[in-house]
Scaffold this active site. Structure first.
Site, short mmCIF file in Angstrom:
data_model
loop_
_atom_site.label_atom_id
_atom_site.label_comp_id
_atom_site.label_asym_id
_atom_site.label_seq_id
_atom_site.Cartn_x
_atom_site.Cartn_y
_atom_site.Cartn_z
N GLY A 35 45.64 41.75 25.02
CA GLY A 35 44.15 41.40 25.24
C GLY A 35 43.54 42.54 25.71
N SER B 211 41.32 45.10 28.41
CA SER B 211 41.47 45.62 29.67
C SER B 211 40.91 44.34 30.51
CB SER B 211 40.98 47.06 29.72
OG SER B 211 40.85 47.44 30.92
N GLY B 212 41.50 44.37 31.62
CA GLY B 212 40.92 43.38 32.48
C GLY B 212 40.99 41.57 32.21
N SER C 284 47.43 46.59 23.10
CA SER C 284 47.74 46.46 21.62
C SER C 284 46.74 45.84 20.76
CB SER C 284 49.14 45.63 21.64
OG SER C 284 49.33 44.54 22.73
P1 ADP Z 1 44.96 43.64 32.59
O1 ADP Z 1 46.20 43.88 32.88
O2 ADP Z 1 44.69 42.89 31.19
O3 ADP Z 1 43.97 44.59 32.41
P2 ADP Z 1 44.44 42.70 35.17
O4 ADP Z 1 45.52 41.72 35.33
O5 ADP Z 1 44.77 44.21 35.57
O6 ADP Z 1 44.03 42.76 33.63
O7 ADP Z 1 43.17 42.11 35.70
C1 ADP Z 1 42.41 40.93 35.59
C2 ADP Z 1 41.55 40.51 36.89
O8 ADP Z 1 41.08 39.37 36.38
C3 ADP Z 1 42.40 40.61 38.24
O9 ADP Z 1 41.60 41.01 39.04
C4 ADP Z 1 42.47 38.96 38.31
O10 ADP Z 1 42.71 38.74 39.67
C5 ADP Z 1 41.38 38.44 37.59
N1 ADP Z 1 41.57 37.04 37.30
C6 ADP Z 1 40.58 36.24 37.45
N2 ADP Z 1 41.21 34.99 37.00
C7 ADP Z 1 42.46 35.11 36.30
C8 ADP Z 1 43.26 34.54 35.68
N3 ADP Z 1 43.29 33.15 35.54
N4 ADP Z 1 44.41 34.76 35.35
C9 ADP Z 1 44.59 36.35 35.20
N5 ADP Z 1 43.93 37.01 36.00
C10 ADP Z 1 42.45 36.45 36.67
#
Ligand code: ADP
Length: 195
Positions: free
Chosen positions: A26, A28-29, A100
């Protein structure tokens, strides 16, 4: 049964299960790291052997030096896939957290590993950008980072993932629960409370 006997029993039975790679893809973020960390805790509490391969950490060691061209991104995924394969065949539940972005290489590692669950961590770009956990979107919009997925580099969503987590619409607990249920249904995890 004492708690120690119970723990030994749980560990023994869980280790009879085959390993599996759970691959979180997915933007970033989108929530990959957040979900894999919560999932790791849940799996540990059930006595499972778990390893996380997080894209950000992997890029500091296993794939250090690789950039963000298509070739380098594919090589990054291929190396993560190789380590996942080794761990999976040793009865580990491997949680891979990596953008990915390309379908072809995701499918390649799926074929190679075999025991493979794809989790599409899906949040719209505008939500990820608003979260901007690491401040990277801001920098990408400012042109300070090139080839940033979703901004000036493509993301190819999975067409048939085993699990989809809509992190803009569901809670973290719901996302974790979806993955747990799929692991149970596919026989990679003992159902909670069963002997
Ligand atoms: P990635 O690893 O995909 O880059 P992160 O996990 O680092 O993303 O960041 C996702 C952000 O979204 C975090 O700040 C998290 O707290 C927030 N968030 C809000 N709602 C959700 C949810 N339902 N599931 C996962 N993350 C969430």
């Amino acid at each position: 049964m004492t708690s120690l006997e119970s723990e030994i029993s749980t560990n023994f039975t869980q280790q009879q299960k085959p390993g599996v790679t759970v691959w979180f893809t997915g933007l970033s973020g989108a929530g990959k790291t957040t979900i894999t960390r919560a999932l790791e805790q849940e799996l540990h509490s059930r006595g499972c052997k778990v390893e996380i391969l997080d894209g950000d950490i992997v890029r500091e060691n296993l794939t250090k030096g690789l950039g963000f061209s298509r070739e380098d991104r594919d090589e990054n995924i291929r190396r993560i896939g190789f380590v996942s394969q080794l761990l999976t065949r040793n009865h580990v539940i491997v949680l891979v957290s990596a953008i990915s972005p390309y379908t072809v290489i995701r499918d390649e590692v799926r074929q190679r590993i075999g025991n493979f669950i794809e989790v599409y961590v899906n949040a719209p770009l505008n939500v990820c950008e608003k979260r901007d956990v690491k401040g990277l979107y801001k920098r990408a919009r400012a042109g300070e980072i090139k080839n940033f997925t979703g901004i000036d580099d493509p993301y190819e969503p999975p067409t048939n993932p085993e699990v989809e987590c809509r992190t803009d619409l569901e809670t973290l607990e719901e996302s974790v629960s979806k993955v747990i249920t799929t692991l149970e249904e596919l026989g990679y995890l003992r159902k909670s409370g069963s002997d």
